[in-house]
Motif scaffolding. Sequence first.
Motif, PDB file in Angstrom:
ATOM      1  N   PRO A 109       1.003  -1.267  -0.077  1.00  0.00           N
ATOM      2  CA  PRO A 109       0.043   0.083   0.218  1.00  0.00           C
ATOM      3  C   PRO A 109       0.927   1.255   0.005  1.00  0.00           C
ATOM      4  O   PRO A 109       0.303   2.453  -0.097  1.00  0.00           O
ATOM      5  N   VAL A 110       2.241   1.008   0.010  1.00  0.00           N
ATOM      6  CA  VAL A 110       3.058   2.273   0.335  1.00  0.00           C
ATOM      7  C   VAL A 110       2.955   3.121  -0.967  1.00  0.00           C
ATOM      8  O   VAL A 110       3.353   2.583  -1.979  1.00  0.00           O
ATOM      9  N   VAL A 111       2.695   4.458  -1.201  1.00  0.00           N
ATOM     10  CA  VAL A 111       2.503   5.268  -2.552  1.00  0.00           C
ATOM     11  C   VAL A 111       3.458   6.514  -2.329  1.00  0.00           C
ATOM     12  O   VAL A 111       3.560   7.090  -1.028  1.00  0.00           O
ATOM     13  N   GLY A 112       3.881   7.066  -3.335  1.00  0.00           N
ATOM     14  CA  GLY A 112       4.288   8.459  -3.474  1.00  0.00           C
ATOM     15  C   GLY A 112       3.821   9.081  -4.633  1.00  0.00           C
ATOM     16  O   GLY A 112       3.613   8.585  -5.646  1.00  0.00           O
ATOM     17  N   LEU A 113       3.235  10.363  -4.209  1.00  0.00           N
ATOM     18  CA  LEU A 113       2.577  11.191  -5.188  1.00  0.00           C
ATOM     19  C   LEU A 113       3.366  12.458  -5.530  1.00  0.00           C
ATOM     20  O   LEU A 113       4.034  13.057  -4.640  1.00  0.00           O
ATOM     21  N   LEU A 114       3.538  12.942  -6.602  1.00  0.00           N
ATOM     22  CA  LEU A 114       3.889  14.225  -7.306  1.00  0.00           C
ATOM     23  C   LEU A 114       2.953  15.056  -7.889  1.00  0.00           C
ATOM     24  O   LEU A 114       2.397  14.607  -8.812  1.00  0.00           O
ATOM     25  N   PHE A 115       2.423  16.084  -7.147  1.00  0.00           N
ATOM     26  CA  PHE A 115       1.611  17.094  -7.915  1.00  0.00           C
ATOM     27  C   PHE A 115       1.911  18.273  -8.369  1.00  0.00           C
ATOM     28  O   PHE A 115       3.149  18.658  -8.153  1.00  0.00           O
ATOM     29  N   ILE A 116       1.621  18.302  -9.718  1.00  0.00           N
ATOM     30  CA  ILE A 116       2.098  19.332 -10.670  1.00  0.00           C
ATOM     31  C   ILE A 116       0.796  20.325 -11.058  1.00  0.00           C
ATOM     32  O   ILE A 116      -0.195  19.962 -11.376  1.00  0.00           O
ATOM     33  N   VAL A 117       1.341  21.726 -10.998  1.00  0.00           N
ATOM     34  CA  VAL A 117       0.519  22.580 -11.601  1.00  0.00           C
ATOM     35  C   VAL A 117       1.165  23.455 -12.855  1.00  0.00           C
ATOM     36  O   VAL A 117       2.197  24.010 -12.452  1.00  0.00           O
ATOM     37  N   PRO A 118       0.232  23.633 -13.746  1.00  0.00           N
ATOM     38  CA  PRO A 118       0.979  23.925 -14.970  1.00  0.00           C
ATOM     39  C   PRO A 118       1.196  25.532 -14.572  1.00  0.00           C
ATOM     40  O   PRO A 118       0.529  26.373 -14.111  1.00  0.00           O
ATOM     41  N   GLY A 119       2.674  25.903 -14.981  1.00  0.00           N
ATOM     42  CA  GLY A 119       3.088  27.185 -14.678  1.00  0.00           C
ATOM     43  C   GLY A 119       3.962  27.195 -13.433  1.00  0.00           C
ATOM     44  O   GLY A 119       4.624  28.264 -13.357  1.00  0.00           O
ATOM     45  N   PHE A 120       3.666  26.316 -12.470  1.00  0.00           N
ATOM     46  CA  PHE A 120       4.280  26.383 -11.111  1.00  0.00           C
ATOM     47  C   PHE A 120       5.830  25.577 -11.572  1.00  0.00           C
ATOM     48  O   PHE A 120       5.672  24.579 -11.779  1.00  0.00           O
ATOM     49  N   ASP A 121       6.755  26.022 -11.020  1.00  0.00           N
ATOM     50  CA  ASP A 121       8.012  25.424 -10.935  1.00  0.00           C
ATOM     51  C   ASP A 121       8.277  24.581  -9.709  1.00  0.00           C
ATOM     52  O   ASP A 121       8.936  23.624  -9.811  1.00  0.00           O
ATOM     53  N   ASP A 122       7.673  24.754  -8.712  1.00  0.00           N
ATOM     54  CA  ASP A 122       7.660  23.832  -7.383  1.00  0.00           C
ATOM     55  C   ASP A 122       6.558  22.881  -7.544  1.00  0.00           C
ATOM     56  O   ASP A 122       5.521  23.084  -8.285  1.00  0.00           O
ATOM     57  N   THR A 123       6.767  21.798  -6.916  1.00  0.00           N
ATOM     58  CA  THR A 123       5.790  20.723  -6.851  1.00  0.00           C
ATOM     59  C   THR A 123       5.384  20.441  -5.389  1.00  0.00           C
ATOM     60  O   THR A 123       6.166  20.785  -4.374  1.00  0.00           O
ATOM     61  N   LEU A 124       4.419  19.326  -5.263  1.00  0.00           N
ATOM     62  CA  LEU A 124       4.188  18.976  -4.003  1.00  0.00           C
ATOM     63  C   LEU A 124       4.202  17.487  -3.836  1.00  0.00           C
ATOM     64  O   LEU A 124       3.850  16.721  -4.813  1.00  0.00           O
ATOM     65  N   ARG A 125       4.901  17.023  -2.824  1.00  0.00           N
ATOM     66  CA  ARG A 125       5.147  15.718  -2.899  1.00  0.00           C
ATOM     67  C   ARG A 125       4.260  15.242  -1.556  1.00  0.00           C
ATOM     68  O   ARG A 125       4.463  15.589  -0.529  1.00  0.00           O
ATOM     69  N   VAL A 126       3.910  14.177  -1.771  1.00  0.00           N
ATOM     70  CA  VAL A 126       2.936  13.299  -0.355  1.00  0.00           C
ATOM     71  C   VAL A 126       3.386  11.882  -0.520  1.00  0.00           C
ATOM     72  O   VAL A 126       3.230  11.136  -1.643  1.00  0.00           O
ATOM     73  N   ASN A 127       3.639  11.348   0.467  1.00  0.00           N
ATOM     74  CA  ASN A 127       3.999   9.990   0.953  1.00  0.00           C
ATOM     75  C   ASN A 127       2.962   9.435   1.751  1.00  0.00           C
ATOM     76  O   ASN A 127       2.443  10.173   2.571  1.00  0.00           O
ATOM     77  N   GLY A 128       2.275   8.031   1.448  1.00  0.00           N
ATOM     78  CA  GLY A 128       1.299   7.732   2.586  1.00  0.00           C
ATOM     79  C   GLY A 128       1.168   6.010   1.835  1.00  0.00           C
ATOM     80  O   GLY A 128       1.954   5.459   1.160  1.00  0.00           O
ATOM     81  N   ARG A 129       0.004   5.505   2.495  1.00  0.00           N
ATOM     82  CA  ARG A 129      -0.585   4.366   2.132  1.00  0.00           C
ATOM     83  C   ARG A 129      -2.000   4.639   1.627  1.00  0.00           C
ATOM     84  O   ARG A 129      -2.655   5.402   2.170  1.00  0.00           O
ATOM     85  N   ALA A 130      -2.218   3.705   0.457  1.00  0.00           N
ATOM     86  CA  ALA A 130      -3.362   3.634  -0.267  1.00  0.00           C
ATOM     87  C   ALA A 130      -4.152   2.596   0.018  1.00  0.00           C
ATOM     88  O   ALA A 130      -4.052   1.203   0.245  1.00  0.00           O
ATOM     89  N   THR A 131      -5.537   2.808  -0.201  1.00  0.00           N
ATOM     90  CA  THR A 131      -6.435   1.596  -0.070  1.00  0.00           C
ATOM     91  C   THR A 131      -7.506   1.848  -1.200  1.00  0.00           C
ATOM     92  O   THR A 131      -7.745   2.992  -1.713  1.00  0.00           O
ATOM     93  N   LEU A 132      -7.911   0.837  -2.011  1.00  0.00           N
ATOM     94  CA  LEU A 132      -8.871   0.827  -3.096  1.00  0.00           C
ATOM     95  C   LEU A 132     -10.329   0.928  -2.464  1.00  0.00           C
ATOM     96  O   LEU A 132     -10.501  -0.058  -1.746  1.00  0.00           O
ATOM     97  N   SER A 133     -11.341   1.599  -2.894  1.00  0.00           N
ATOM     98  CA  SER A 133     -12.479   1.454  -2.462  1.00  0.00           C
ATOM     99  C   SER A 133     -13.158   1.775  -3.662  1.00  0.00           C
ATOM    100  O   SER A 133     -13.283   2.782  -4.632  1.00  0.00           O
ATOM    101  N   TYR A 134     -14.816   1.246  -3.675  1.00  0.00           N
ATOM    102  CA  TYR A 134     -15.753   1.446  -4.591  1.00  0.00           C
ATOM    103  C   TYR A 134     -16.984   2.257  -3.965  1.00  0.00           C
ATOM    104  O   TYR A 134     -18.003   1.878  -4.124  1.00  0.00           O
ATOM    105  N   ASP A 135     -16.876   2.699  -2.826  1.00  0.00           N
ATOM    106  CA  ASP A 135     -17.827   3.356  -2.104  1.00  0.00           C
ATOM    107  C   ASP A 135     -18.688   4.366  -2.970  1.00  0.00           C
ATOM    108  O   ASP A 135     -18.015   5.497  -3.351  1.00  0.00           O
ATOM    109  N   PRO A 136     -20.047   4.230  -3.075  1.00  0.00           N
ATOM    110  CA  PRO A 136     -20.507   5.129  -4.051  1.00  0.00           C
ATOM    111  C   PRO A 136     -20.596   6.491  -3.829  1.00  0.00           C
ATOM    112  O   PRO A 136     -20.572   7.412  -4.587  1.00  0.00           O
ATOM    113  N   ASP A 137     -20.254   6.785  -2.418  1.00  0.00           N
ATOM    114  CA  ASP A 137     -20.603   8.153  -1.756  1.00  0.00           C
ATOM    115  C   ASP A 137     -19.235   8.902  -2.215  1.00  0.00           C
ATOM    116  O   ASP A 137     -19.150   9.905  -2.856  1.00  0.00           O
TER     117      ASP A 137
END
Length: 222
Positions: A109-137
């Motif tokens: 479940p360990v994941v690493g995320l890199l968020f990018i915004v067009p025009g921004f030179d800096d980025t956001l990094r998020v590390n955590g643990r993921a779970t899959l869900s098909y909860d309709p809400d």
Amino acid sequence: MTDLELTPNFAIRPDFAITDEQSLRGLFEPTHALAIQKCQDRLGVHAQEFIRRSPFLCIGTQNLEGRADVSPRGDPPGFVKVLDGRTLVIPDRPGNNRLDTLSNIIANPVVGLLFIVPGFDDTLRVNGRATLSYDPDLLQLMSVADRIPKLAIVVKVDEVFMHCAKAFRRSHLWDPAHLQVRSEMPSLIKIILDETTGAPRDGREMQKMDEQLEQDYRRTLY
């Protein structure tokens, strides 16, 4: 360097291999205090705003054997929903159904995320643990143009921090003067076929396959 100039069976010279952390850190100056201090265990107001602005991220995963994968994910800005300071959710949109990311999450479940915004030179990094869900809400929260994803990737945040602009500035990623012409390389379908079964020599047949891919894009996008 062309393929013909590549050294066959390249191997790292053992005398120059870095195999322990002490040797690694000996090559670099100590990191500054801000680089350590910036790491947080939750999504602050600025991190949440960055995520709301971001139309694109990369998610890194590994299976139990340590085989790594990085997958791009994109949608309109704000497609990733912040549920609370420690939880965010990513929609899984139609793709090629290899399911590499999703299968890896089930195994590890360990994941690493890199968020990018067009025009921004800096980025956001998020590390955590993921779970899959098909909860309709949950899925309903991520509806776009009345299309609801089949699955949600729910990430519990362990670490979050802003990443500096050096890589994007070195690469000139957003500079129009540095944009490359896509037509200088073959199409996606031709690249895959050239390196597997072989692309058709009939240009009309290749064009038909490229057009079918574009039709699939239009059918599965909004």
